[in-house]
Design an enzyme around this catalytic site. Structure first.
Site, PDB file in Angstrom:
ATOM      1  N   ASN A   1       0.683  -1.209   0.095  1.00 49.57           N
ATOM      2  CA  ASN A   1      -0.192   0.017   0.164  1.00 49.57           C
ATOM      3  C   ASN A   1       0.798   1.175   0.046  1.00 49.57           C
ATOM      4  O   ASN A   1       1.408   1.556   0.965  1.00 49.57           O
ATOM      5  CB  ASN A   1      -0.731   0.038   1.173  1.00 49.57           C
ATOM      6  N   TRP A   2       1.023   1.880  -1.202  1.00 46.15           N
ATOM      7  CA  TRP A   2       2.081   2.949  -1.193  1.00 46.15           C
ATOM      8  C   TRP A   2       1.329   4.259  -0.676  1.00 46.15           C
ATOM      9  O   TRP A   2       2.052   5.176  -0.673  1.00 46.15           O
ATOM     10  CB  TRP A   2       2.406   3.129  -2.718  1.00 46.15           C
ATOM     11  N   LYS A   3       0.141   4.315  -0.324  1.00 46.08           N
ATOM     12  CA  LYS A   3      -0.662   5.454   0.157  1.00 46.08           C
ATOM     13  C   LYS A   3      -0.393   6.586  -0.732  1.00 46.08           C
ATOM     14  O   LYS A   3      -0.356   6.554  -1.890  1.00 46.08           O
ATOM     15  CB  LYS A   3      -0.108   5.700   1.749  1.00 46.08           C
TER      16      LYS A   3
ATOM     17  N   HIS B   1      -9.396   1.477   4.926  1.00 45.70           N
ATOM     18  CA  HIS B   1      -8.270   1.571   5.591  1.00 45.70           C
ATOM     19  C   HIS B   1      -8.475   2.572   6.808  1.00 45.70           C
ATOM     20  O   HIS B   1      -9.292   3.403   6.714  1.00 45.70           O
ATOM     21  CB  HIS B   1      -7.109   2.055   4.769  1.00 45.70           C
TER      22      HIS B   1
ATOM     23  N   GLU C   1      -6.741   4.957   7.698  1.00 51.29           N
ATOM     24  CA  GLU C   1      -6.440   6.431   7.671  1.00 51.29           C
ATOM     25  C   GLU C   1      -7.593   7.031   6.991  1.00 51.29           C
ATOM     26  O   GLU C   1      -8.170   7.979   7.032  1.00 51.29           O
ATOM     27  CB  GLU C   1      -5.247   6.464   6.714  1.00 51.29           C
TER      28      GLU C   1
ATOM     29  N   GLU D   1      -5.378  -4.669  10.713  1.00 49.35           N
ATOM     30  CA  GLU D   1      -4.299  -3.727  11.062  1.00 49.35           C
ATOM     31  C   GLU D   1      -4.799  -3.056  12.260  1.00 49.35           C
ATOM     32  O   GLU D   1      -5.320  -1.971  12.287  1.00 49.35           O
ATOM     33  CB  GLU D   1      -4.266  -2.957   9.654  1.00 49.35           C
TER      34      GLU D   1
ATOM     35  N   GLY E   1       2.560   2.239  10.829  1.00 47.74           N
ATOM     36  CA  GLY E   1       3.665   3.442  10.791  1.00 47.74           C
ATOM     37  C   GLY E   1       4.446   3.719  11.882  1.00 47.74           C
ATOM     38  O   GLY E   1       5.184   4.459  12.092  1.00 47.74           O
TER      39      GLY E   1
ATOM     40  N   SER F   1       3.389  -2.105  10.273  1.00 50.11           N
ATOM     41  CA  SER F   1       4.959  -2.179  10.417  1.00 50.11           C
ATOM     42  C   SER F   1       5.352  -3.416  10.179  1.00 50.11           C
ATOM     43  O   SER F   1       6.375  -4.034  10.776  1.00 50.11           O
ATOM     44  CB  SER F   1       5.211  -1.715  11.914  1.00 50.11           C
TER      45      SER F   1
ATOM     46  N   GLY G   1       2.776  -1.097   4.354  1.00 56.06           N
ATOM     47  CA  GLY G   1       2.931   0.374   3.919  1.00 56.06           C
ATOM     48  C   GLY G   1       4.358   0.795   3.749  1.00 56.06           C
ATOM     49  O   GLY G   1       4.869   0.299   2.406  1.00 56.06           O
ATOM     50  N   GLY G   2       4.831   1.321   4.651  1.00 56.15           N
ATOM     51  CA  GLY G   2       6.219   1.911   4.496  1.00 56.15           C
ATOM     52  C   GLY G   2       7.168   0.973   3.755  1.00 56.15           C
ATOM     53  O   GLY G   2       7.976   1.501   2.859  1.00 56.15           O
TER      54      GLY G   2
HETATM   55  P1  PGA Z   1       3.013   0.292   7.732  1.00 59.21           P
HETATM   56  O1  PGA Z   1       1.547   0.624   7.221  1.00 59.21           O
HETATM   57  O2  PGA Z   1       3.572  -0.862   6.965  1.00 59.21           O
HETATM   58  O3  PGA Z   1       3.630   1.643   7.160  1.00 59.21           O
HETATM   59  O4  PGA Z   1       2.968   0.305   8.977  1.00 59.21           O
HETATM   60  C1  PGA Z   1       0.797  -0.645   6.815  1.00 59.21           C
HETATM   61  C2  PGA Z   1      -0.608   0.153   6.221  1.00 59.21           C
HETATM   62  O5  PGA Z   1      -1.415   0.938   6.756  1.00 59.21           O
HETATM   63  O6  PGA Z   1      -1.208  -0.594   5.514  1.00 59.21           O
END
Ligand code: PGA
Length: 257
Positions: free
Chosen positions: A10-12, A100, A102, A171, A177, A217, A238-239
């Site tokens: 997930n590149w956000k 998600h 966010e 999640e 993050g 994470s 994500g990251g």
């Molecule tokens: P993260 O994000 O791996 O940076 O913690 C995961 C996500 O929000 O899908």
């Protein structure tokens, strides 16, 4: 029953068109061909780069797939700024993240909206990846299981899975993050609650086929710890997916385990 591992980046809101095409190219170049038979690997860039990423995949004849990070449930019309499932399908999008944390916390996404998005996506042959997870307060109160169960039931209420897949990603909000992760035992216990909640909606047979991912994470050092849990079938990253080396390394750790 064996469920195929699913690994999703997930590149956000990261990367211009050019940067995303470059990241897709680097990622695809590092993926190993035999994994095509043992896994599904998905990159979810911002909307503006979906075409660029799907072009890289097509050009390289890669088995990687492309997904979106959100969608709106209407077909078309006066919904300024929104993107419909048909628009995603035309760009070879086979997957779409919905709900998600966010989107839920920053953009007011509700469980009811998530359910509408799932139905709209399934009608267009796109597999929803439905995100659920508790806040730190809920976790510290020891109420994670009840919270996540209620979120799954409400986010999938009225959704008819049909023959298409549905994926649920667990999640924990506090793990996203933050560099913090739950223990694999915690992830397993919640993944199993998710599967039971799905079984109560759609029956046992379907629930055994639904893939449950862990996200929050995830990195090369911990990816296989989570996927070694019997009810965890992959990861949402994500990251670490923003760097081709670390994403492919965490994929390798899962598939070689
Ligand atoms: P993260 O994000 O791996 O940076 O913690 C995961 C996500 O929000 O899908």
């Amino acid at each position: 029953m064996a469920r195929i591992p699913l690994l999703v980046g997930n590149w956000k809101m990261n990367g211009t068109y050019g940067a995303c095409v470059q990241l897709a190219q680097l990622t695809v170049d590092k993926l190993e061909r035999p994994w095509a038979h043992t896994s599904q690997i998905v990159m979810c860039p911002p909307f503006t780069a979906l075409r660029g990423v799907s072009n890289v995949i097509a050009f390289e004849h890669s088995f990687a797939q492309v997904g979106a990070q959100d969608v709106y449930w209407e077909e078309s019309g006066a919904y300024t700024g929104a993107i419909s499932p048909a628009m995603l399908a035309e760009l070879d999008c086979q997957w779409c993240i919905v709900g998600h944390s966010e989107r839920r916390s920053l953009f007011g996404e509700t469980d009811a909206n998530v359910a509408k998005k799932c139905t709209a996506l399934l009608e267009h042959g796109i597999t929803p990846i439905v995100c659920v997870g508790e806040s730190l307060e809920v976790y510290e109160r020891g109420e994670t299981q009840e919270f996540v169960k209620a979120q799954v039931l409400a986010s999938l209420a009225g959704v008819e899975p049909g023959i298409r897949d549905i994926v649920v990603a667990y999640e924990p909000v506090w793990a996203i993050g933050s560099g913090k992760t739950p223990t694999p035992e915690h992830a397993q216990s919640v993944a199993s609650v998710i599967r039971s909640a799905v079984a109560s909606l759609w029956g046992d047979e379907k629930a055994q086929k639904v893939r449950v991912l862990y996200g929050g994470s995830v990195k090369p050092a911990n990816s296989a710890l989570f996927t070694s849990c019997p009810d965890v079938d992959g990861v949402l990253v994500g990251g670490a997916s923003l760097n081709a080396d670390s994403f492919v390394e965490l994929v390798r750790k899962v598939l070689d385990a």
